[in-house]
Design an enzyme around this catalytic site. Sequence first.
Site, PDB file in Angstrom:
ATOM      1  CG  MET A   1      46.673  25.636  28.902  1.00 26.73           C
ATOM      2  SD  MET A   1      45.132  26.576  29.213  1.00 26.73           S
ATOM      3  CE  MET A   1      44.219  26.251  27.716  1.00 26.73           C
TER       4      MET A   1
ATOM      5  N   GLY B   1      39.759  28.321  20.485  1.00 26.36           N
ATOM      6  CA  GLY B   1      38.768  27.772  19.563  1.00 26.36           C
ATOM      7  C   GLY B   1      37.345  27.987  20.021  1.00 26.36           C
TER       8      GLY B   1
ATOM      9  CB  CYS C   1      38.049  26.758  33.436  1.00 28.59           C
ATOM     10  SG  CYS C   1      39.486  26.170  32.521  1.00 28.59           S
TER      11      CYS C   1
ATOM     12  CB  CYS D   1      38.039  19.345  31.976  1.00 26.48           C
ATOM     13  SG  CYS D   1      38.538  20.452  33.301  1.00 26.48           S
TER      14      CYS D   1
ATOM     15  N   GLY E   1      45.721  28.223  22.033  1.00 22.07           N
ATOM     16  CA  GLY E   1      45.463  27.189  23.042  1.00 22.07           C
ATOM     17  C   GLY E   1      45.038  25.911  22.338  1.00 22.07           C
ATOM     18  CG  MET E   2      47.568  24.124  19.778  1.00 20.68           C
ATOM     19  SD  MET E   2      46.484  24.424  18.362  1.00 20.68           S
ATOM     20  CE  MET E   2      46.564  22.842  17.529  1.00 20.68           C
ATOM     21  CB  SER E   3      41.825  21.805  23.483  1.00 17.58           C
ATOM     22  OG  SER E   3      41.102  21.630  22.275  1.00 17.58           O
ATOM     23  N   GLY E   4      43.689  19.751  21.526  1.00 12.23           N
ATOM     24  CA  GLY E   4      43.576  18.414  20.950  1.00 12.23           C
ATOM     25  C   GLY E   4      42.218  18.196  20.307  1.00 12.23           C
ATOM     26  N   GLY E   5      41.442  19.278  20.170  1.00 11.72           N
ATOM     27  CA  GLY E   5      40.127  19.203  19.531  1.00 11.72           C
ATOM     28  C   GLY E   5      40.131  19.874  18.171  1.00 11.72           C
TER      29      GLY E   5
END
Length: 371
Positions: free
Chosen positions: A42, A132, A107, A204, A16-20
């Site tokens: 997502m 992560g 969530c 979020c 799960g790539m959150s951009g963090g």
Amino acid sequence: MAAIEPNPNGKKVIVGMSGGVDSSVSAYLLMQQGYQVEGLFMKNWEEDDTDEYCAAAEDLKDAQAVCDKLGIKLHTVNFAAEYWDNVFEYFLAEYKAGRTPNPDIMCNKEIKFKAFLEFADDILDADYIAMGHYVRRSDASGQSQMLRGVDGNKDQSYFLYTLSHEQIARSLFPVGELEKSEVREIAKEMGLVTHDKKDSTGICFIGERKFTDFLRTFLPAQPGKIETAEGEVIGEHQGLMYHTLGQRKGLGIGGMKNSNDDPWYVVDKDLERNVLVVGQGGKHPRLMSVGFYADQLHWVDRTGPNDGAKITVKTRYRQQDVACTLTYEGDDRIKVIFDEPVAAVTPGQSAVFYDGEVCLGGGIIDSLIRE
């Protein structure tokens, strides 16, 4: 770092790539261990087009940059409808009922480890998913368990207590074995754009907006009186839903004659009269409870601790564990008595139980036991 599985070769993991930074380093570590890694970004909330800063677009750009740097594929999926139905509607309903919910927990339950896992399974043919989160997985007992993260300050097991052992068995948590500072160091060494990106905080779907302004657009607020625990009217509130037990800031009261210098706290919410009750001092008697009842139970092993178990509990994130005794009041209700009274236990919040390092599961606080 110890390998998560003895033979990861060829196993496909969807991260799960959150951009963090945490998910970025998770993807890198899994590649180092020999997994076949792909990313999935997502989108869980449809922003208003008038938002000056579109967080999701920025996060997607960062996730793509990391995947490009690592040489892995990035998929995208929109779970906004699922999020609205299963997380946001719940969030509003709880606030409407005068409770204080935790949407991050919902969530994780409904989106990250359900909708995401199903998509990774059905569409991307995954063996595992990875996130992560700062937790660890252990299979030592023959059944997957969730342990606290090594970094006690970042441990996120509180937010993941609704996971079952079957879900944990399908999930990998590489950064749970590391301190946050080590994660940032790895990202920096790898030249990942996320290495110094600040951690996301808050809810979020609210983003940079003021919480009260956001809530007001969805729920009509009903102003009412602020009273002391002794019944003296000392001010007005703009809506009970904007306040939570133990809250100290934003009450708009102070400089009261005949009162000492101790700060004012929310000690109760009288829903029937629409009155916010306040008292002075963080240990005000109305703020303290000796225990609570909880329902909507989730146990990681699906059975839960024994009746009368002496374990520890957190009634809010970042709280020190409190020793307690748990007894069952039926299939889906428990009574919990603390060893020592605890301040600001809040209905609607999650109570999460531990046996040492192991997260056992938890439930939603329904009502308090004052004495």
